[in-house]
Design an enzyme around this catalytic site. Structure first.
Site: not given
Ligand code: NAD
Length: 284
Positions: A52, A96, A119
């Protein structure tokens, strides 16, 4: 059978994000900023975070990774997220997953400012997505929808079976498909007879984490198969959840692993972060 090429589609998305970033820099002197929070030292999570970061760099984003030890407390993570919520150079925040068991994941996700929730896991965004309002949408299902769009796959009235019902993959996937007027069946570990559902499906979308879960006998001729699963075999090979070799000849379209949904997830993260940057300062 036609392969759905997630790698080249993701490159196309990245190029367009990159061009927009350049424009934002020149016209408004704004650089999109993404903060990633990672806890513990799970190698797979670290590999995803470095992919990422690399992608952010390649499109000209500013990115920062907060790498925390496994022993960090929930309050300390909340403090970091609060700092990022208040940082005007950060437009997107990503935690994450998975987090260690002593941390309440839902609590952490709810602390993220919904305007920076790139997200799409915050309940605010999930609620808006389900009601078909503009929102940040979870990157993996959003990437799958982008694939359907690119390959002109019409979802209206199609029988779609989603295998796996997690908050980050299966559930948002099902909601997006329903918004696109598909007839959606969601299956999971307690589904009695998985094959009885998949065998009749026009489209099967699987995100479980079990190699060879979907076999040839479970797929009808001409079906479209989207494989979200990522599994590392003992020999180091990366595979999905579908027995690709035997299933692919029956399909009209299928995604490979690697090179399918994985790169699209990262591309959608970039695109969501760009969207957050453009909307920065607006009320939602
Ligand atoms: P998860 O463990 O949170 O959820 C797994 C889901 O699969 C659950 O709903 C469970 O009920 C269901 N399931 C388990 N065994 C089953 C079975 N035998 N039959 C039917 N359903 C079953 O996992 P997750 O975070 O949703 O991830 C799922 C997979 O997708 C993993 O392989 C993960 O690595 C992958 N993934 C890929 C991407 C990507 O970018 N391609 C992104 C996220 C997750």
């Amino acid at each position: 059978m036609q392969l759905i090429d997630g790698k080249s589609l993701s490159q196309k998305v990245q190029s367009s994000v990159q061009a927009e970033v350049e424009k934002l820099k020149q016209e408004k002197n704004i650089v999109p900023g993404l903060a990633v929070v990672i806890v513990g030292d799970d190698p797979a999570s670290h590999a995803y975070v470095s992919m990422k970061e690399k992608a952010c760099k390649s499109v000209g984003f500013y990115s920062i990774a907060h790498k925390m030890p496994e022993t960090i407390t929930q309050d300390e993570i909340i403090q970091i997220i609060t700092m990022m919520n208040n940082n005007p150079h950060i437009h997107g925040i990503l935690v994450q997953l998975p987090l260690p068991p002593h941390i309440d994941t839902n609590k952490i996700l709810e602390v993220i400012d919904p305007k920076k929730d790139v997200d799409g896991f915050h309940a605010y965004n999930v609620g808006r997505m389900v009601t078909n309002l503009d929102s940040f949408v979870a990157c993996t299902p959003l990437g799958v929808m982008k694939m359907f769009q690119e390959y002109n796959i019409d979802l209206q009235g199609k029988d779609v079976v989603v295998v796996g019902a997690s908050n980050i993959v299966g559930k948002p996937m099902a909601a997006l498909l329903l918004n696109a007027n598909a007839t959606v069946t969601v299956t999971h570990i307690y589904t009695k007879d998985l094959a009885s559902h998949t065998r009749n499906a026009d489209i099967i979308i699987v995100g479980v984490g079990k190699p060879n879960l979907i076999t040839e006998d479970m797929v009808k001729d001409g079906a479209i198969v989207i494989d979200i699963g990522i599994n590392r075999l003992d020999n180091g090979k990366l595979v999905g959840d579908v027995d690709f070799e035997n299933v692919s000849p029956k399909c009209s379209y299928i995604t490979p692993v690697p090179g399918g949904v994985g790169p699209m997830t990262i591309a959608m993260l970039l695109s969501n972060t760009l969207k957050a940057t453009k909307q920065f300062g607006e009320d939602i």
